[in-house]
Design a protein around this motif. Structure first.
Motif, PDB file in Angstrom:
ATOM      1  N   PHE A  88       0.846  -1.194   0.000  1.00  0.00           N
ATOM      2  CA  PHE A  88       0.000   0.000   0.000  1.00  0.00           C
ATOM      3  C   PHE A  88       0.880   1.243   0.000  1.00  0.00           C
ATOM      4  O   PHE A  88       1.719   1.432   0.874  1.00  0.00           O
ATOM      5  N   ARG A  89       0.680   2.085  -1.014  1.00  0.00           N
ATOM      6  CA  ARG A  89       1.344   3.381  -1.076  1.00  0.00           C
ATOM      7  C   ARG A  89       0.277   4.463  -0.944  1.00  0.00           C
ATOM      8  O   ARG A  89      -0.703   4.454  -1.690  1.00  0.00           O
ATOM      9  N   GLY A  90       0.480   5.357  -0.031  1.00  0.00           N
ATOM     10  CA  GLY A  90      -0.440   6.473   0.138  1.00  0.00           C
ATOM     11  C   GLY A  90       0.338   7.774   0.140  1.00  0.00           C
ATOM     12  O   GLY A  90       1.170   8.001   1.016  1.00  0.00           O
ATOM     13  N   THR A  91       0.076   8.629  -0.839  1.00  0.00           N
ATOM     14  CA  THR A  91       0.842   9.871  -0.988  1.00  0.00           C
ATOM     15  C   THR A  91      -0.075  11.078  -0.860  1.00  0.00           C
ATOM     16  O   THR A  91      -1.104  11.162  -1.534  1.00  0.00           O
ATOM     17  N   ILE A  92       0.322  12.008   0.010  1.00  0.00           N
ATOM     18  CA  ILE A  92      -0.331  13.303   0.116  1.00  0.00           C
ATOM     19  C   ILE A  92       0.696  14.340  -0.330  1.00  0.00           C
ATOM     20  O   ILE A  92       1.747  14.485   0.293  1.00  0.00           O
ATOM     21  N   ASP A  93       0.379  15.037  -1.407  1.00  0.00           N
ATOM     22  CA  ASP A  93       1.337  15.954  -2.034  1.00  0.00           C
ATOM     23  C   ASP A  93       0.774  17.374  -1.989  1.00  0.00           C
ATOM     24  O   ASP A  93      -0.172  17.705  -2.705  1.00  0.00           O
ATOM     25  N   PHE A  94       1.369  18.219  -1.128  1.00  0.00           N
ATOM     26  CA  PHE A  94       0.946  19.611  -1.008  1.00  0.00           C
ATOM     27  C   PHE A  94       1.777  20.479  -1.951  1.00  0.00           C
ATOM     28  O   PHE A  94       2.981  20.638  -1.769  1.00  0.00           O
TER      29      PHE A  94
ATOM     30  N   LEU B  63       3.504   8.526   2.473  1.00  0.00           N
ATOM     31  CA  LEU B  63       4.419   9.572   2.027  1.00  0.00           C
ATOM     32  C   LEU B  63       3.698  10.914   2.021  1.00  0.00           C
ATOM     33  O   LEU B  63       2.587  11.028   1.501  1.00  0.00           O
ATOM     34  N   ILE B  64       4.337  11.909   2.644  1.00  0.00           N
ATOM     35  CA  ILE B  64       3.810  13.270   2.613  1.00  0.00           C
ATOM     36  C   ILE B  64       4.859  14.176   1.984  1.00  0.00           C
ATOM     37  O   ILE B  64       5.998  14.242   2.458  1.00  0.00           O
ATOM     38  N   LEU B  65       4.474  14.851   0.904  1.00  0.00           N
ATOM     39  CA  LEU B  65       5.344  15.797   0.216  1.00  0.00           C
ATOM     40  C   LEU B  65       4.798  17.204   0.430  1.00  0.00           C
ATOM     41  O   LEU B  65       3.577  17.412   0.375  1.00  0.00           O
TER      42      LEU B  65
END
Length: 214
Positions: free
Chosen positions: A117-123, A152-154
């Motif tokens: 599972f990959r979960g990315t939040i990209d701001f 992952l949070i960017l």
């Protein structure tokens, strides 16, 4: 055998869309599922995903929150067993001010299965006031399973809030003992607890006939 589905959505101002997908891969096929959405001012995009049975499933979902106060939510449940593989990639791309995302995943692994599972939040720059949350809860029922959780949070914007968390563990011994003392076998107790996780997400399906089928 290979099957693939691609879904593209454009949500205009204040639109609300709920996409329900149930993948039952009983024939050990390879399934490719891809979703892309652009979400404008005040619009709300919701995804309900249930992944059942075996085979190899590769799932991708990206929501581009381009509008002010746009919203993306993903409620995901899975049960992976019988040597199956489930690969998931969810991306919330925050471009609009005060945009909101929430990705919630709840699943069960057993019988030599593998899950990623990959979960990315990209701001992105300019997404001031945006909020993103992601959480996964994984229940491991066998020792031979492989679980990978990659949050992952960017961040290219200072005025944002991003949170992620994961809970990964085996069935609580006290709970199992209690159920077995009430006459459940170990297998039946595990099946009941695993089923409850799926039912919690299935209860959110807005179509009664589909909800009952699940």
């Amino acid at each position: 055998a290979l099957s693939g589905v691609q879904t593209k959505l454009i949500l205009e101002k204040d639109a609300e869309v709920t996409l329900v997908q149930i993948i039952r891969n009983d024939n050990a096929k390879t399934v490719l599922n891809d979703i892309g959405a652009k979400v404008a001012d005040g619009a709300k995009f919701s995804v309900i995903h249930l992944f059942l049975s075996g085979g190899h499933v590769y799932n991708g979902c990206k929501a581009d929150l381009i509008g002010k106060k746009s919203t993306f939510t993903a409620d995901i449940a899975y049960t992976v067993g019988n040597d199956a593989v489930l690969d998931m990639n969810y991306v919330a791309l925050h471009e609009g001010k005060k945009s909101v995302s929430e990705i919630k995943t709840d699943g069960v692994l057993h019988e030599n299965s593998k899950k990623l599972f990959r979960g990315t939040i990209d701001f992105k720059k300019g997404a001031a006031g945006a909020v993103g949350n992601e959480k996964e809860d994984v229940l491991l029922l066998d020792d031979d399973v492989v679980n990978q959780t990659i949050p992952l949070i960017l961040c290219a914007e200072e005025d944002v809030e991003g949170n992620h968390g994961a809970s990964i563990g085996e069935l609580d011994e006290k709970t199992l003992f209690y159920l077995m003392s009430r006459g459940f076998t170990k297998e039946a107790a595990e099946a009941m607890i695993a089923g409850a996780r799926l039912e919690a997400i299935a209860a959110e399906i807005p179509i009664p006939e589909v909800r009952e089928q699940v």
